[in-house]
Design an enzyme around this catalytic site. Structure first.
Site, short mmCIF file in Angstrom:
data_model
loop_
_atom_site.label_atom_id
_atom_site.label_comp_id
_atom_site.label_asym_id
_atom_site.label_seq_id
_atom_site.Cartn_x
_atom_site.Cartn_y
_atom_site.Cartn_z
N CYS A 179 48.74 22.78 32.22
CA CYS A 179 49.55 21.56 32.15
C CYS A 179 51.02 21.90 31.99
O CYS A 179 51.40 22.86 31.33
CB CYS A 179 49.12 20.64 31.02
SG CYS A 179 47.42 20.06 31.12
N ARG A 197 51.39 25.04 36.83
CA ARG A 197 50.64 25.02 35.57
C ARG A 197 49.46 24.05 35.61
O ARG A 197 48.66 24.01 34.67
CB ARG A 197 51.57 24.64 34.42
CG ARG A 197 52.74 25.57 34.22
CD ARG A 197 53.61 25.11 33.06
NE ARG A 197 52.87 25.14 31.81
CZ ARG A 197 52.79 26.19 31.00
NH1 ARG A 197 53.44 27.29 31.32
NH2 ARG A 197 52.10 26.14 29.89
N TRP A 203 46.32 19.96 34.25
CA TRP A 203 45.13 20.75 34.54
C TRP A 203 44.07 20.25 33.58
O TRP A 203 44.17 20.38 32.38
CB TRP A 203 45.40 22.24 34.30
CG TRP A 203 44.28 23.13 34.74
CD1 TRP A 203 44.11 23.69 35.98
CD2 TRP A 203 43.17 23.59 33.96
NE1 TRP A 203 42.97 24.45 36.01
CE2 TRP A 203 42.37 24.41 34.78
CE3 TRP A 203 42.78 23.38 32.63
CZ2 TRP A 203 41.21 25.02 34.32
CZ3 TRP A 203 41.61 23.98 32.16
CH2 TRP A 203 40.85 24.79 33.01
N ASN A 218 50.16 19.28 26.20
CA ASN A 218 49.57 20.48 26.80
C ASN A 218 48.80 21.19 25.71
O ASN A 218 49.37 21.60 24.70
CB ASN A 218 50.67 21.39 27.36
CG ASN A 218 50.13 22.75 27.79
OD1 ASN A 218 48.97 22.87 28.15
ND2 ASN A 218 50.97 23.77 27.73
N GLY A 219 47.48 21.31 25.87
CA GLY A 219 46.66 21.97 24.86
C GLY A 219 45.32 21.29 24.72
O GLY A 219 44.89 20.51 25.58
N GLU A 233 40.84 43.87 41.42
CA GLU A 233 41.98 42.99 41.66
C GLU A 233 41.96 42.43 43.07
O GLU A 233 42.27 41.26 43.30
CB GLU A 233 43.28 43.74 41.37
CG GLU A 233 44.55 42.97 41.67
CD GLU A 233 44.73 41.73 40.83
OE1 GLU A 233 45.64 40.93 41.16
OE2 GLU A 233 43.98 41.52 39.85
N LYS A 266 41.79 38.40 43.98
CA LYS A 266 42.77 37.70 44.81
C LYS A 266 42.08 36.90 45.91
O LYS A 266 42.45 35.75 46.19
CB LYS A 266 43.76 38.69 45.43
CG LYS A 266 44.79 39.22 44.48
CD LYS A 266 45.75 38.13 44.07
CE LYS A 266 46.25 38.32 42.66
NZ LYS A 266 45.32 38.28 41.57
N GLU A 291 40.34 33.86 44.40
CA GLU A 291 41.27 32.86 43.87
C GLU A 291 41.83 31.95 44.94
O GLU A 291 41.93 30.74 44.75
CB GLU A 291 42.45 33.57 43.17
CG GLU A 291 42.13 34.11 41.80
CD GLU A 291 43.36 34.74 41.18
OE1 GLU A 291 43.62 34.48 40.00
OE2 GLU A 291 44.05 35.52 41.86
N HIS A 329 23.55 51.08 43.03
CA HIS A 329 22.83 50.51 41.89
C HIS A 329 22.77 48.99 41.99
O HIS A 329 22.88 48.28 40.99
CB HIS A 329 23.49 50.94 40.58
CG HIS A 329 23.41 52.40 40.32
ND1 HIS A 329 22.36 53.00 39.63
CD2 HIS A 329 24.24 53.41 40.69
CE1 HIS A 329 22.57 54.29 39.57
NE2 HIS A 329 23.70 54.57 40.21
N LYS A 354 48.50 28.53 36.34
CA LYS A 354 49.18 29.81 36.17
C LYS A 354 49.09 30.34 34.75
O LYS A 354 48.79 31.49 34.53
CB LYS A 354 50.65 29.64 36.58
CG LYS A 354 51.45 30.94 36.54
CD LYS A 354 51.02 31.86 37.66
CE LYS A 354 51.85 33.12 37.71
NZ LYS A 354 51.34 34.02 38.74
#
Length: 614
Positions: A2, A27, A74, A100-101, A487, A491, A494, A510, A609
């Site tokens: 947010c 955000r 968000w 925000n929270g 990583e 990406k 995402e 395995h 973010k």
């Protein structure tokens, strides 16, 4: 999560707030809203969707007023819809809030309020909070400031809030705990935001609220800050921002993510500048120097981080163990804080976070500090909560990263960590002087080698065209490049929504090998010094099962070039520094696939973010 924005001053609030919300949309972007006060009238507009949808709703409406607050969301409590969007008003309609929270005890507060006749329109914890504040205010006949303070002493959770009161166009009340909140100070104006990007063209002076603080901004240029628990006045520390407007604009690129990928040579140079001195072969890092004795005598180094920053910590594990010969652990901050880990005063905790506001990492830091460990923070945002909570630290100087999927922040983090490992290895004597010089000289060449990689972007785009329709990807790497495999897979997941997994190459047999067939693209990071012959064997096993191989190799590696279906060549470098280069083509591959699939590259679904809630 947010983004919150507010304005109180002499100009119209609406344009300032809308522009600020657009800059904070990274955000959260599932809904947006704005509240304005003018002539004692509260005007509220909000909707599901992006800030552009909010603009469309406000077109032709009354948007007058020079005080207002805005929010881009968000979702945590309640699905994204018009009703759950912020701002939220109290039952009387007199108080309005952005938040925000997460309020953890909202359910018990809500039950108490319902017993007293309060009714709720939304599913959010924020509507509970503003009604709780109103109840305290009315029951005790308090000013808004006093009511907010008393209410927050009974609230459990995280918050950055801004509250306005109908009939009072001269004041906004703020409070912070666990979520970021900064106040910009103009000549006759105040700006409120989750970070400084919404107001950098208006002022360079900012005050960052600390946890457990609240503030009141008053027309006429007055800012009063006090503690929530003790109600003690705090002298505001005014910080001069080093942020520039051009850094948060696209500068001709189609997306922020692409811009940030291409900024990596500069961001790494900026991160090394002033620290890597090749004239005298000296590394200057004040945080290391100040705590040199603790670093040199540390029994263990523990990296704590989340997401991409955790991958940077994994790379650092290999580098620190090789260069410094010290035991290293890498922990997810979200698990570390709940595991009751064994921590002593002889441990160094290195916390890594792009935003410096990651809630789980902050909580893990506080737990480790209580046990006597030394905290070293690595952040990209000056003045962030993790930077302030750490005993010492280093900024990455990557510049603002607006794209939700982290790119340049990752490589800047690895660059700082490499510098630290070289310096510590030098101090401990685990690296010979000649070796230190070699490593410093090679690290200095990394930005130019990344520039060479970026010149082959067309090749990466061609590979993306071939595999844009894939449903699954497998990424394999060994040693230093195993974290790069993780990583690279992250990406792709995402931003393109393709299922992808990263594995150590040796672990393929395995389990993951069962998935390999002619429809499975396998990205193999196969550098010359990274157990090359073992990776060759892995590639042969993939080929035997008709898997399609995309190999990231060193220039001149003809052996793998003949075996792979597609190759991306990288310049030679020290094996410890290869993650700084091998990660770049994987970022580009993910980017191009996502664009070709029509995905929103900068604002992928369900993500935000800065993860400021658990």
């Amino acid at each position: 999560m947010c983004g919150i924005v507010g304005y109180l001053g002499t100009e119209k609030a609406y344009p300032v707030i809308i522009k600020g919300l657009k800059r904070l949309e990274y955000r959260g972007y599932d809904s947006a809203g704005i509240a304005l006060l003018s002539n004692d009238e509260l005007k509220l507009y909000k909707c599901k969707g992006k800030v552009s949808d909010l603009e469309a709703i406000c077109e032709g409406k009354d948007i007058e007023g020079n005080i207002g607050i805005g929010h881009t969301r968000w979702a945590t409590h309640g699905i994204p819809n018009d009703v759950n969007s912020h701002p939220h008003v109290s039952q009387s309609g007199k108080l309005v809030i952005i938040h925000n929270g997460i309020i953890e005890n909202y359910a018990s507060l809500k039950r108490d309020l319902q017993q007293k006749g309060y009714r709720f329109k939304s599913e959010t914890d924020t509507e509970v909070l503003i009604n709780f504040i109103e109840m305290v205010k009315e029951d005790q006949n308090l000013s808004l400031r006093k009511a907010v303070r008393i209410a927050l002493t009974q609230v459990v959770g995280a918050y950055a809030i801004a509250i306005m009161e109908q009939g009072n166009t001269d004041q906004v009340v703020l409070a912070k705990k666990g979520s970021p909140l900064v106040v910009g100070l103009g000549e006759d104006d105040f700006f409120i935001a989750s970070d400084a990007t919404p107001f950098i063209e208006y002022t360079k002076n900012a005050v960052y609220l600390e946890d457990g603080e609240m503030g009141v901004i008053q027309r006429g240029g007055k800012l009063e800050i006090s503690t929530i628990e003790e109600d003690k006045l705090v002298t505001p520390y005014v910080q001069e921002l080093q942020l520039h407007l051009e850094a948060i604009e696209k500068s001709g690129y189609d997306h922020f993510m692409l811009k940030e990928i291409f900024e990596q040579p500069r961001s790494i140079r900026d991160t090394l500048r002033g620290r890597l001195n090749l004239e005298n072969f000296v590394i200057s890092m004040s945080g290391i120097r100040e705590y040199a004795n603790r670093f040199e005598n540390a029994e263990r180094i523990i990296f704590i981080a989340c997401g991409t920053s955790w991958h940077a910590g994994l790379v650092a594990e290999y580098i620190f163990e090789e260069f410094c010969r010290v035991p290293v652990e890498v922990e997810y901050a979200s698990e570390f804080r709940y595991r009751n880990p064994v921590i002593t005063e002889n441990d160094i905790i290195i916390a890594i976070s792009q935003s410096g506001e990651t809630a789980d990492t902050l909580a893990a830091i506080e737990m480790a500090k209580q046990k006597g460990a030394t905290i070293f923070g690595i952040c990209n945002v000056v003045g962030s909560s993790i930077a302030r909570a750490s005993h010492a630290g280093a900024y990455t100087h990557a510049g603002p990263e607006i794209g939700v999927a982290s790119t340049k922040a990752f490589t800047a983090q690895v660059a700082v960590l490499a510098l630290m490992a070289i310096e510590l290895g030098n101090r401990k004597g685990t690296l010979k002087e000649s070796r230190v010089r070699e490593l410093m000289q090679e690290l200095d060449t990394i930005p130019s080698k990344i520039e060479m990689m970026l010149e082959s972007d067309d090749q990466t785009r061609d590979i993306a065209e071939r595999f844009k329709g894939a449903s699954n990807f497998l990424y394999l790497g060994r040693g230093y490049n195993f974290p790069v495999a993780l990583e690279g897979a992250l990406k792709l997941k995402e931003i393109s929504y393709i299922h992808a997994e990263g594995y150590p190459a040796a672990e393929m047999k395995h389990g993951p090998i069962a998935l390999i067939d002619e429809n499975m693209p396998v990205v193999v990071i196969a550098t010359k010094n990274g157990q090359h012959e073992k990776v060759v064997s892995n590639i042969q096993e993939i080929k035997a099962r008709d898997g399609k191989i995309i190999a990231v190799i060193n220039e001149g590696d003809d052996e793998i070039k003949e075996m792979a279906d597609y190759v991306i060549e990288i310049p030679d470098t020290e094996e410890a520094f290869t993650p700084l280069i091998t990660t770049v083509p994987l970022q580009l591959l993910s980017y191009h696939i996502a664009v070709m699939r029509g995905c929103n590259v900068d604002q992928p679904r369900n993500l935000a973010k800065s993860v400021t809630v658990e």
